[in-house]
Design a protein around this motif. Structure first.
Motif, mmCIF file in Angstrom:
data_model
loop_
_atom_site.group_PDB
_atom_site.id
_atom_site.type_symbol
_atom_site.label_atom_id
_atom_site.label_comp_id
_atom_site.label_asym_id
_atom_site.label_seq_id
_atom_site.Cartn_x
_atom_site.Cartn_y
_atom_site.Cartn_z
ATOM 1 N N LYS A 496 47.469 39.491 39.433
ATOM 2 C CA LYS A 496 46.191 39.659 40.140
ATOM 3 C C LYS A 496 45.024 39.702 39.168
ATOM 4 N N SER A 497 45.261 40.246 37.989
ATOM 5 C CA SER A 497 44.202 40.342 36.985
ATOM 6 C C SER A 497 43.885 38.988 36.365
ATOM 7 N N VAL A 498 44.923 38.214 36.043
ATOM 8 C CA VAL A 498 44.704 36.990 35.268
ATOM 9 C C VAL A 498 44.364 35.784 36.136
ATOM 10 N N ILE A 499 44.627 35.836 37.432
ATOM 11 C CA ILE A 499 44.363 34.665 38.270
ATOM 12 C C ILE A 499 42.868 34.343 38.309
ATOM 13 N N SER A 500 42.038 35.370 38.203
ATOM 14 C CA SER A 500 40.592 35.151 38.213
ATOM 15 C C SER A 500 40.095 34.549 36.903
ATOM 16 N N LYS A 501 40.931 34.571 35.862
ATOM 17 C CA LYS A 501 40.551 34.010 34.564
ATOM 18 C C LYS A 501 41.185 32.640 34.336
ATOM 19 N N SER A 502 41.819 32.105 35.376
ATOM 20 C CA SER A 502 42.552 30.848 35.245
ATOM 21 C C SER A 502 41.881 29.759 36.068
ATOM 22 N N PHE A 503 42.134 28.528 35.696
ATOM 23 C CA PHE A 503 41.594 27.404 36.445
ATOM 24 C C PHE A 503 42.538 26.218 36.305
ATOM 25 N N GLY A 504 42.304 25.205 37.146
ATOM 26 C CA GLY A 504 43.129 24.007 37.070
ATOM 27 C C GLY A 504 44.591 24.299 37.336
ATOM 28 N N ARG A 505 45.464 23.573 36.641
ATOM 29 C CA ARG A 505 46.902 23.748 36.843
ATOM 30 C C ARG A 505 47.361 25.158 36.484
ATOM 31 N N ASN A 506 46.698 25.764 35.484
ATOM 32 C CA ASN A 506 47.049 27.137 35.116
ATOM 33 C C ASN A 506 46.877 28.096 36.281
ATOM 34 N N GLU A 507 45.787 27.924 37.033
ATOM 35 C CA GLU A 507 45.524 28.808 38.158
ATOM 36 C C GLU A 507 46.638 28.706 39.192
ATOM 37 N N PHE A 508 47.092 27.499 39.475
ATOM 38 C CA PHE A 508 48.148 27.316 40.470
ATOM 39 C C PHE A 508 49.483 27.839 39.962
ATOM 40 N N TRP A 509 49.708 27.731 38.641
ATOM 41 C CA TRP A 509 50.938 28.319 38.092
ATOM 42 C C TRP A 509 50.909 29.830 38.288
ATOM 43 N N VAL A 510 49.765 30.462 37.989
ATOM 44 C CA VAL A 510 49.641 31.908 38.172
ATOM 45 C C VAL A 510 49.818 32.274 39.642
ATOM 46 N N ALA A 511 49.212 31.479 40.528
ATOM 47 C CA ALA A 511 49.339 31.757 41.968
ATOM 48 C C ALA A 511 50.800 31.738 42.397
ATOM 49 N N GLY A 512 51.554 30.744 41.925
ATOM 50 C CA GLY A 512 52.973 30.673 42.268
ATOM 51 C C GLY A 512 53.758 31.839 41.703
ATOM 52 N N SER A 513 53.455 32.213 40.465
ATOM 53 C CA SER A 513 54.162 33.333 39.827
ATOM 54 C C SER A 513 53.808 34.659 40.500
ATOM 55 N N LEU A 514 52.540 34.835 40.827
ATOM 56 C CA LEU A 514 52.112 36.053 41.523
ATOM 57 C C LEU A 514 52.759 36.135 42.898
ATOM 58 N N ALA A 515 52.790 35.017 43.605
ATOM 59 C CA ALA A 515 53.422 35.007 44.931
ATOM 60 C C ALA A 515 54.901 35.364 44.836
ATOM 61 N N LYS A 516 55.576 34.857 43.808
ATOM 62 C CA LYS A 516 56.990 35.186 43.618
ATOM 63 C C LYS A 516 57.163 36.685 43.390
ATOM 64 N N ALA A 517 56.288 37.269 42.554
ATOM 65 C CA ALA A 517 56.357 38.709 42.288
ATOM 66 C C ALA A 517 56.145 39.509 43.563
ATOM 67 N N LEU A 518 55.192 39.080 44.393
ATOM 68 C CA LEU A 518 54.907 39.789 45.646
ATOM 69 C C LEU A 518 56.069 39.676 46.627
ATOM 70 N N VAL A 519 56.680 38.492 46.684
ATOM 71 C CA VAL A 519 57.828 38.310 47.582
ATOM 72 C C VAL A 519 58.983 39.208 47.137
ATOM 73 N N GLU A 520 59.275 39.193 45.832
ATOM 74 C CA GLU A 520 60.391 39.990 45.317
ATOM 75 C C GLU A 520 60.121 41.487 45.466
ATOM 76 N N ALA A 521 58.841 41.865 45.433
ATOM 77 C CA ALA A 521 58.480 43.277 45.626
ATOM 78 C C ALA A 521 58.370 43.632 47.104
ATOM 79 N N LYS A 522 58.693 42.662 47.972
ATOM 80 C CA LYS A 522 58.661 42.827 49.429
ATOM 81 C C LYS A 522 57.250 43.139 49.959
ATOM 82 N N ARG A 523 56.258 42.644 49.261
ATOM 83 C CA ARG A 523 54.870 42.775 49.723
ATOM 84 C C ARG A 523 54.510 41.473 50.436
#
Length: 560
Positions: A496-523
């Motif tokens: 959540k902290s680093v997604i705002s500092k990312s852009f382009g393909r990096n931003e989407f990689w962070v979004a996918g990784s963050l979403a995975k963390a949220l799913v695994e944390a059952k959020r």
């Protein structure tokens, strides 16, 4: 603000356009068809994800798209409001800018609104654009940031050559070049006579510039004249001693590649070598080969250029692959114990089929690598600085990586591959790399992940962040490590902290990784909202973004 040629059957409520494409677009909606056009001097970037986005639907691509006109005849009948996105380039392809237009369907707008039109720039609605607002600024090292048109205009006015640095924040050799070379007095003196421009290849809007100059690897330092003609380029991390030779060669002969081709007709060996080297650096290997083969005795570059000129594409025929294998074998035979011969062996085991032959090539390569690991001076005697690149000063670490890549390419058992990467990690450990050496430590982190040494990677990322706490690339690497360690809550926090500092393909990689963390944390609610917001982003239509789309769709399917 974007001026529009209005039709009474169309209401625009919000707009955002790049500063150079303001006023270039006219748009109207009539009889259910949305039409857009650009004026002379501009055109649509056909490779970009131009389209119309409606709530909770994939991007609708234009039913027709020509150089200066776009049409949407495929919109749903009862849409109320949507966002049209167009990528507009100038005809000289010195820039491409995004234009976003949020429009109401005229058939469903309350008639009390009449013909009134409110036009305003609302940047907060477009976070991807907001992150690009530093465009045009001059950074600490004197490079204009991500503004090719402005840099080119300055080069014309000042009658200077333009030096373009293509890079990305995730690239270890780019980081090392920027942190160790750009601040140096030597580099400042060598480049004082140039207008300097930095192009971040991760920004979608910069893809047109990378394609224009056929940039295949980063970092690349490219020198062009104000007519946009290439003079020369150099890639990978290079020390000031090598860069001094590069800039000196340009100072002594700033002829463009096309001008050198004309000079080479006189068969002067010095001109042939200079042209062959510059064409090779530009990735034009077959052309380079035609000039280097005319030189006697054959220059050292010839072997590598011959290999690169023969390298087949992924869909190549068996004949092409067989020819490539034969040229690799010849190169290895002529130069059996050089550093670059390790890379040639890795390529060879990838293209040949015979298992016994693969094993023999692997065995020979490992033997040479082991000798290099015991003797650093032997590496330096059998390689040039440009072949070592970002690993200068850490040459044995490069050998450890090349050894692991050879073992993996030879289809060794998974346990052997992991062991090879662990050997490379051990080599790095023995070199005692300072934590402040961010570039080489980013490479070390990649090796630790390949070696499945996640606890060690965890400690390294923590140490790197203590040294450089605001570095978004280190934060992204830590996000990766935390996911591997199954520390999902911590991963979600840093994501959540680093997604705002990312852009382009990096931003989407962070979004996918963050979403995975949220799913695994059952959020699940947070994960669903995040994934849906990114699935609706038009950038997913870029050709190189299909893996990101698949990852997000797969994550969405896992949410209860």
């Amino acid at each position: 603000m974007l001026p529009i040629l209005f039709s009474t059957v169309f209401i625009l409520i919000q707009s955002f356009a790049g500063e150079r494409t303001q006023g270039s677009v006219s748009i109207e909606i009539k009889n259910g068809k949305l039409s857009a056009s650009v004026k002379e001097g501009f055109h649509f970037n056909a490779k970009a994800p131009n389209g119309f986005l409606l709530s909770s639907q994939p991007l609708i691509k234009p039913s027709q798209l020509s150089y200066r006109a776009a049409e949407f005849t495929n919109l749903p009948k009862e849409w109320k409001m949507g966002e049209a996105t167009f990528y507009i380039c100038d005809d000289a392809i010195t820039f491409c800018e995004v234009n976003k237009l949020t429009v109401h369907n005229p058939d469903l707008v309350d008639s009390s609104q009449g013909d009134g039109v409110e036009v305003k720039q609302v940047r907060s609605l477009f976070p991807d654009i907001e992150k690009a607002q530093k465009k045009g600024m001059v950074n600490t090292y004197g490079f204009i940031e991500d503004d090719y048109a402005r840099a080119l205009d300055q080069a014309k006015k000042e009658k200077k050559l333009l030096l373009i640095g293509f890079s990305a924040r995730w690239c270890p050799s780019c980081v090392r070049l920027e942190k160790e070379i750009f601040p140096s007095r030597e580099f400042g003196a060598q480049t004082r006579a140039f207008v300097r421009l930095k192009i971040d290849v991760d920004r979608f809007e910069n893809s047109v510039i990378s394609e224009k100059f056929n940039v295949k690897g980063i970092p690349t330092l490219l020198v062009i004249n104000s007519a946009q003609e290439e003079i020369s380029r150099i890639s990978d991390y290079q020390p000031n001693s090598e860069l001094a030779k590069f800039f000196s060669s340009i100072k002594s002969d700033s002829a463009t590649l096309s001008a050198l081709v004309k000079k080479a007709k006189k068969k002067n060996p010095e001109i042939l070598l200079r042209l062959g080297r510059r064409l090779s650096a530009a990735g034009r290997y077959r052309e380079s080969l035609s000039y280097l083969t005319q030189i006697q005795p054959p220059p050292r570059e010839l072997l590598a250029v011959r290999v690169q000129a023969a390298e087949p594409n992924s869909g190549a025929s068996k004949t092409s692959k067989a020819k490539y294998a034969a040229i690799l074998k010849e190169a290895i035979e002529l130069e059996p114990e050089s550093l670059r011969s390790l890379g040639w062996r890795t390529e060879l085991v990838r293209v040949i089929k015979d298992k016994e032959e693969k094993l023999e090539i692997k065995k020979d390569g490992i033997s040479i690598a082991e000798d290099f690991l015991k003797d650093k001076e032997a590496i330096l005697e059998n390689a040039t600085p440009d072949e070592i690149g970002e690993f200068l000063g850490y040459e044995q670490f490069l050998v450890g990586i090349m050894r692991a890549e050879l073992i993996a390419a030879a289809l060794a058992p998974a346990s052997d591959v992991t062991a090879a990467w662990r050997r490379a990690a051990q080599v790095a450990r023995e070199l005692s790399i300072p934590v402040a050496q961010t570039g080489i430590n980013l490479r070390r982190l990649s090796v630790l992940l390949q070696a499945k040494l996640f606890a060690e990677a965890d400690k390294l990322t923590q140490a790197m962040l203590l040294n450089d706490p605001e570095n978004p690339e280190i934060q992204r690497r830590r996000l990766h490590v935390l996911l591997e360690l199954k520390k999902y809550s911590a991963a979600a926090d840093i994501g959540k902290s680093v997604i705002s500092k990312s852009f382009g393909r990096n931003e989407f990689w962070v979004a996918g990784s963050l979403a995975k963390a949220l799913v695994e944390a059952k959020r699940y609610d947070e994960a669903r909202d995040l994934v849906n917001s990114y699935l609706n982003r038009h950038e997913l239509e870029w050709p190189k973004m299909q893996d990101s789309r698949k990852q997000l769709e797969s994550l969405l399917a896992k949410i209860p």
